[in-house]
Design an enzyme around this catalytic site. Structure first.
Site, PDB file in Angstrom:
ATOM      1  N   GLY A  16       0.778  -1.231   0.000  1.00  0.00           N
ATOM      2  CA  GLY A  16       0.000   0.000   0.000  1.00  0.00           C
ATOM      3  C   GLY A  16       0.806   1.275   0.000  1.00  0.00           C
ATOM      4  N   SER A  17       1.970   1.283  -0.644  1.00  0.00           N
ATOM      5  CA  SER A  17       2.766   2.520  -0.643  1.00  0.00           C
ATOM      6  C   SER A  17       2.079   3.627  -1.448  1.00  0.00           C
ATOM      7  CB  SER A  17       4.182   2.259  -1.168  1.00  0.00           C
ATOM      8  OG  SER A  17       4.184   1.979  -2.550  1.00  0.00           O
ATOM      9  N   ASN A  18       1.405   3.270  -2.537  1.00  0.00           N
ATOM     10  CA  ASN A  18       0.669   4.296  -3.278  1.00  0.00           C
ATOM     11  C   ASN A  18      -0.567   4.752  -2.506  1.00  0.00           C
ATOM     12  OD1 ASN A  18       1.839   5.111  -5.914  1.00  0.00           O
ATOM     13  ND2 ASN A  18       1.899   2.904  -6.238  1.00  0.00           N
ATOM     14  N   ARG A  69     -14.090 -15.870 -11.065  1.00  0.00           N
ATOM     15  CA  ARG A  69     -13.712 -14.453 -11.146  1.00  0.00           C
ATOM     16  C   ARG A  69     -14.963 -13.575 -11.195  1.00  0.00           C
ATOM     17  NH1 ARG A  69      -8.997 -12.500 -12.330  1.00  0.00           N
ATOM     18  NH2 ARG A  69      -8.308 -14.492 -13.214  1.00  0.00           N
ATOM     19  N   MET A  94      -3.587  -6.967  -7.229  1.00  0.00           N
ATOM     20  CA  MET A  94      -2.974  -7.969  -8.107  1.00  0.00           C
ATOM     21  C   MET A  94      -3.986  -8.997  -8.595  1.00  0.00           C
ATOM     22  SD  MET A  94      -0.035  -6.719  -8.320  1.00  0.00           S
ATOM     23  CE  MET A  94       0.823  -8.016  -9.208  1.00  0.00           C
ATOM     24  N   ARG A  95      -5.041  -8.470  -9.227  1.00  0.00           N
ATOM     25  CA  ARG A  95      -6.017  -9.349  -9.857  1.00  0.00           C
ATOM     26  C   ARG A  95      -6.416  -8.752 -11.197  1.00  0.00           C
ATOM     27  NH1 ARG A  95      -8.581 -13.388  -7.899  1.00  0.00           N
ATOM     28  NH2 ARG A  95     -10.489 -12.952  -9.081  1.00  0.00           N
ATOM     29  N   ILE A  96      -6.634  -9.636 -12.181  1.00  0.00           N
ATOM     30  CA  ILE A  96      -7.189  -9.196 -13.458  1.00  0.00           C
ATOM     31  C   ILE A  96      -8.694  -9.110 -13.291  1.00  0.00           C
ATOM     32  CG2 ILE A  96      -7.522  -9.795 -15.877  1.00  0.00           C
ATOM     33  CD1 ILE A  96      -4.810 -11.202 -15.788  1.00  0.00           C
ATOM     34  N   LEU A  97      -9.247  -7.945 -13.544  1.00  0.00           N
ATOM     35  CA  LEU A  97     -10.667  -7.716 -13.340  1.00  0.00           C
ATOM     36  C   LEU A  97     -11.468  -8.173 -14.555  1.00  0.00           C
ATOM     37  CD1 LEU A  97     -10.432  -4.148 -11.779  1.00  0.00           C
ATOM     38  CD2 LEU A  97     -10.677  -6.334 -10.571  1.00  0.00           C
ATOM     39  N   HIS A 113       0.777   1.742 -13.371  1.00  0.00           N
ATOM     40  CA  HIS A 113       1.560   0.604 -13.856  1.00  0.00           C
ATOM     41  C   HIS A 113       3.026   1.004 -13.911  1.00  0.00           C
ATOM     42  CE1 HIS A 113       2.443  -3.066 -16.015  1.00  0.00           C
ATOM     43  NE2 HIS A 113       3.127  -2.364 -16.889  1.00  0.00           N
ATOM     44  N   SER A 140       3.100   4.815 -15.265  1.00  0.00           N
ATOM     45  CA  SER A 140       1.995   5.430 -16.001  1.00  0.00           C
ATOM     46  C   SER A 140       0.705   5.292 -15.212  1.00  0.00           C
ATOM     47  CB  SER A 140       1.796   4.750 -17.363  1.00  0.00           C
ATOM     48  OG  SER A 140       2.983   4.759 -18.138  1.00  0.00           O
ATOM     49  N   ASP A 149      -3.618  -3.311 -18.973  1.00  0.00           N
ATOM     50  CA  ASP A 149      -2.644  -2.211 -19.014  1.00  0.00           C
ATOM     51  C   ASP A 149      -2.692  -1.439 -20.328  1.00  0.00           C
ATOM     52  OD1 ASP A 149      -1.746  -3.026 -16.482  1.00  0.00           O
ATOM     53  OD2 ASP A 149      -0.243  -4.354 -17.339  1.00  0.00           O
TER      54      ASP A 149
END
Length: 222
Positions: A16-18, A69, A94-97, A113, A140, A149
């Site tokens: 969670g740094s961002n 999913r 870290m999941r593809i939605l 990203h 980006s 992405d």
């Protein structure tokens, strides 16, 4: 009458740094947004503690508890909507939605990203930049669309690749730029200055001809 601050839900999977960069900007008065909830798919994500320490609702929605999913994303959408979110910010989620979830929040979902998109979509970007012998790297912020992405890019932070760089050293410098440009873009959205029209990024009522690119050390724009 002053409008209520934009309600933002942040999705995380790790440190969670961002998220912390957004919290710091909020606390400094430079991010006019209500960070109303943080949701993680992992109970051990350090970012949950960051949220709680900052007075933000922190929730776990474990993807392993769902059969597919689509089932998970349906539950996730319900959680996000329960908070009345006007913006969803992916901060190391870290999941593809699923396409359905992404389309539901189209124009209201941002991601950051660690590459200068469209180069190096996907994982292991720092290593791949070094292996390719490139002279520049960065990060980006983009609107999220179904293609991984590949959504319209809003802003980028660039760093020079130095002789002898390791992937870890390069990642650390890129992360500094992440923490600068993500709060900037979220602020633009919260102020009602940023939108997505089709595939075009609109800032202050005008289409952006190209993403804003900031190099290390350059001041942030208004």
């Amino acid at each position: 009458m002053t409008a209520a601050p934009a309600r933002v839900v942040v999705l995380i999977s790790g440190g969670g740094s961002n998220l912390q960069a957004l919290i710091d900007a909020r606390d400094a008065g430079t991010l006019p947004a209500d960070l109303c909830a943080v949701i993680s798919n992992r109970a051990d994500a350090r970012g949950l503690a960051r949220a709680r320490e900052a007075g933000i609702a922190a929730e776990v929605l474990d993807h392993q508890a769902y059969p597919s999913r689509e089932a998970y994303d349906t539950a996730l959408r319900q959680r996000i909507e329960a908070h009345g979110a006007g913006l969803v910010v992916l901060a190391g989620f870290m999941r593809i939605l699923s396409d359905g979830l992404v389309e539901h929040f189209r124009g209201r979902m941002l991601n950051i990203h660690p590459s200068l998109l469209p180069a190096h979509r996907g994982l292991h970007t720092h290593r791949r930049v070094l292996e390719a012998g490139e002279s520049q790297h960065g990060c980006s912020v983009h609107f999220v669309t179904p293609a991984l992405d590949a959504g319209p890019v809003i802003a980028q932070g660039a760093v020079a690749v130095r002789p002898g760089d390791t992937a870890d050293a390069l990642a650390a410098r890129v992360q500094v730029q992440e923490h600068r440009i993500y709060p900037l873009v979220v602020r633009w959205f919260a102020e009602g200055r940023l939108e997505l029209a089709g595939e075009r990024v609109i800032l202050d009522g005008r289409p952006m001809a190209a993403p804003l690119r900031l190099h290390a050390g350059e001041p942030l724009p208004a």
